[in-house]
Design a protein around this motif. Structure first.
Motif, PDB file in Angstrom:
ATOM      1  N   UNK A  33       0.833  -1.199   0.000  1.00  0.00           N
ATOM      2  CA  UNK A  33       0.000   0.000   0.000  1.00  0.00           C
ATOM      3  C   UNK A  33       0.870   1.253   0.000  1.00  0.00           C
ATOM      4  N   UNK A  34       1.832   1.309   0.928  1.00  0.00           N
ATOM      5  CA  UNK A  34       2.685   2.499   1.046  1.00  0.00           C
ATOM      6  C   UNK A  34       3.476   2.744  -0.231  1.00  0.00           C
ATOM      7  N   UNK A  35       4.065   1.717  -0.805  1.00  0.00           N
ATOM      8  CA  UNK A  35       4.832   1.881  -2.041  1.00  0.00           C
ATOM      9  C   UNK A  35       3.956   2.374  -3.181  1.00  0.00           C
ATOM     10  N   UNK A  36       2.777   1.814  -3.307  1.00  0.00           N
ATOM     11  CA  UNK A  36       1.874   2.185  -4.391  1.00  0.00           C
ATOM     12  C   UNK A  36       1.383   3.632  -4.236  1.00  0.00           C
ATOM     13  N   UNK A  37       0.952   3.998  -3.054  1.00  0.00           N
ATOM     14  CA  UNK A  37       0.458   5.368  -2.823  1.00  0.00           C
ATOM     15  C   UNK A  37       1.589   6.373  -2.984  1.00  0.00           C
ATOM     16  N   UNK A  38       2.757   6.053  -2.487  1.00  0.00           N
ATOM     17  CA  UNK A  38       3.915   6.946  -2.660  1.00  0.00           C
ATOM     18  C   UNK A  38       4.159   7.225  -4.146  1.00  0.00           C
ATOM     19  N   UNK A  41       1.444   9.442  -5.741  1.00  0.00           N
ATOM     20  CA  UNK A  41       1.574  10.848  -5.340  1.00  0.00           C
ATOM     21  C   UNK A  41       2.738  11.521  -6.060  1.00  0.00           C
ATOM     22  N   UNK A  42       3.850  10.818  -6.154  1.00  0.00           N
ATOM     23  CA  UNK A  42       5.026  11.362  -6.853  1.00  0.00           C
ATOM     24  C   UNK A  42       4.682  11.649  -8.305  1.00  0.00           C
ATOM     25  N   UNK A  43       4.028  10.699  -8.949  1.00  0.00           N
ATOM     26  CA  UNK A  43       3.670  10.871 -10.362  1.00  0.00           C
ATOM     27  C   UNK A  43       2.620  11.954 -10.562  1.00  0.00           C
ATOM     28  N   UNK A  44       1.577  11.930  -9.770  1.00  0.00           N
ATOM     29  CA  UNK A  44       0.454  12.859  -9.951  1.00  0.00           C
ATOM     30  C   UNK A  44       0.860  14.304  -9.705  1.00  0.00           C
ATOM     31  N   UNK A  45       1.706  14.530  -8.706  1.00  0.00           N
ATOM     32  CA  UNK A  45       2.059  15.897  -8.327  1.00  0.00           C
ATOM     33  C   UNK A  45       3.470  16.295  -8.750  1.00  0.00           C
ATOM     34  N   UNK A  46       4.146  15.443  -9.485  1.00  0.00           N
ATOM     35  CA  UNK A  46       5.479  15.762  -9.976  1.00  0.00           C
ATOM     36  C   UNK A  46       6.457  16.081  -8.859  1.00  0.00           C
ATOM     37  N   UNK A  47       6.389  15.323  -7.784  1.00  0.00           N
ATOM     38  CA  UNK A  47       7.233  15.596  -6.615  1.00  0.00           C
ATOM     39  C   UNK A  47       8.671  15.166  -6.891  1.00  0.00           C
ATOM     40  N   UNK A  56       3.893  10.978   5.642  1.00  0.00           N
ATOM     41  CA  UNK A  56       3.439  12.277   6.171  1.00  0.00           C
ATOM     42  C   UNK A  56       4.062  13.428   5.398  1.00  0.00           C
ATOM     43  N   UNK A  57       5.356  13.374   5.188  1.00  0.00           N
ATOM     44  CA  UNK A  57       6.059  14.431   4.458  1.00  0.00           C
ATOM     45  C   UNK A  57       5.588  14.483   3.010  1.00  0.00           C
ATOM     46  N   UNK A  58       5.393  13.321   2.417  1.00  0.00           N
ATOM     47  CA  UNK A  58       4.923  13.254   1.037  1.00  0.00           C
ATOM     48  C   UNK A  58       3.534  13.882   0.903  1.00  0.00           C
ATOM     49  N   UNK A  59       2.664  13.636   1.861  1.00  0.00           N
ATOM     50  CA  UNK A  59       1.326  14.226   1.827  1.00  0.00           C
ATOM     51  C   UNK A  59       1.378  15.746   1.972  1.00  0.00           C
ATOM     52  N   UNK A  60       2.282  16.233   2.803  1.00  0.00           N
ATOM     53  CA  UNK A  60       2.451  17.685   2.941  1.00  0.00           C
ATOM     54  C   UNK A  60       2.896  18.272   1.607  1.00  0.00           C
ATOM     55  N   UNK A  61       3.872  17.656   0.986  1.00  0.00           N
ATOM     56  CA  UNK A  61       4.378  18.161  -0.297  1.00  0.00           C
ATOM     57  C   UNK A  61       3.292  18.116  -1.377  1.00  0.00           C
ATOM     58  N   UNK A  62       2.514  17.054  -1.404  1.00  0.00           N
ATOM     59  CA  UNK A  62       1.424  16.944  -2.375  1.00  0.00           C
ATOM     60  C   UNK A  62       0.361  18.009  -2.105  1.00  0.00           C
TER      61      UNK A  62
END
Length: 105
Positions: A33-38, A41-47, A56-62
């Motif tokens: 789950x964590x790998x897939x959601x990460x 998020x990286x792909x969708x928001x170009x992080x 948590x940090x990834x969600x803040x950045x998104x």
């Protein structure tokens, strides 16, 4: 079955990040789950430069990439199929606090 269909329709219409736990396919571990959601998020928001940050940090950045009238809704289905350690209350290791306009459904 009805809840999964509603969740899939929402994801399809809104292009929301999602994870569907499927015990029969062996897709029901928190790490999966964590790998897939990460990755979503990286792909969708170009992080950038987020390879080693926690969820948590990834969600803040998104959330910082959201326009003022948008929210980030992450759909998770079939929580009853998650393989978990006995006594684990937070079965997917979700953050205790979410940024504004970020939700799990």
């Amino acid at each position: 079955m009805g809840k999964s269909t509603i969740a899939a329709k929402y994801v399809s219409e809104n292009h929301s990040p999602c994870y569907f736990n499927v015990i029969a396919e062996g897709r029901n571990r928190p790490e999966q789950f964590l790998n897939c959601i990460r990755q979503q998020l990286i792909d969708k928001y170009g992080l950038q430069d987020v390879k080693d940050v926690d969820l948590s940090t990834l969600l803040v950045k998104a959330s910082q990439k959201l326009s003022e009238d948008k929210s980030l809704i992450i759909v998770v289905d079939a929580l009853d199929e998650v393989e978990q350690e006995p006594g684990t209350a937070n079965i997917l290791y979700l953050p205790e606090n979410l940024p504004e306009r970020v939700y799990f459904s």
